[in-house]
Design an enzyme around this catalytic site. Structure first.
Site, PDB file in Angstrom:
ATOM      1  N   CYS A   1      18.296  -5.574  33.052  1.00  0.00           N
ATOM      2  CA  CYS A   1      17.118  -5.826  33.899  1.00  0.00           C
ATOM      3  C   CYS A   1      17.460  -6.796  35.028  1.00  0.00           C
ATOM      4  CB  CYS A   1      16.006  -6.386  33.011  1.00  0.00           C
ATOM      5  SG  CYS A   1      14.596  -7.056  33.889  1.00  0.00           S
TER       6      CYS A   1
ATOM      7  N   CYS B   1      15.208  -9.837  35.283  1.00  0.00           N
ATOM      8  CA  CYS B   1      15.518 -10.755  34.180  1.00  0.00           C
ATOM      9  C   CYS B   1      16.705 -11.640  34.550  1.00  0.00           C
ATOM     10  CB  CYS B   1      15.828  -9.982  32.901  1.00  0.00           C
ATOM     11  SG  CYS B   1      14.449  -9.001  32.285  1.00  0.00           S
TER      12      CYS B   1
END
Length: 138
Positions: A64, A67
């Site tokens: 991600c 993230c």
């Protein structure tokens, strides 16, 4: 008409090329090491770790990109929140059961727990000041 079409197609091709290059660079971006104050969670230790006090849990995954952007911010939050809250991370690829239990559908998602109960949910990339403001007064 033909010249305009060639110019427009050239601009589109350049934008697509830039987008693909940017995505490639982001995929190759290394994961920032977690601060020593961040607790790593899994399905087996989750309940025990969130049971008392204020606990921020970052639901994330290695693939991600947002993230990866949150990692250094979360490191700063862990330092600033010492004594006020515990900061934890839970990789959803390794703890699918817990992520499903809390209905995490998009990442990064930070859930703030107080004595084991969810009190706030923060979805997406947020700044350190915003995250810290969410635990004030809890």
């Amino acid at each position: 008409m033909t010249t305009s079409l060639i110019i427009v197609l050239s601009i589109i091709a350049a934008l697509v090329g830039y987008f693909l290059f940017a995505m490639y660079k982001m995929k190759k971006m290394p994961v920032v090491a977690d601060n020593q104050h961040i607790v790593k969670l899994n399905d087996s230790n989750f309940k025990q770790q969130i049971s008392s006090g204020i606990v921020l849990v970052d639901f994330w995954a290695e693939w991600c990109m947002p993230c990866k952007m949150m990692a250094p911010i979360l490191n700063d939050v862990a330092i600033a929140a010492q004594g006020k809250a515990k900061v934890c991370k839970l990789n959803i690829d390794h703890a699918k059961q817990t992520a499903a239990k809390f209905g995490v559908r998009s990442i990064p998602t930070i859930i703030v727990f107080k004595n084991g109960k969810e009190v706030k949910r923060i979805v997406g990339v947020k700044q350190k000041a915003f995250i810290l403001s969410q635990i004030e007064g809890l």
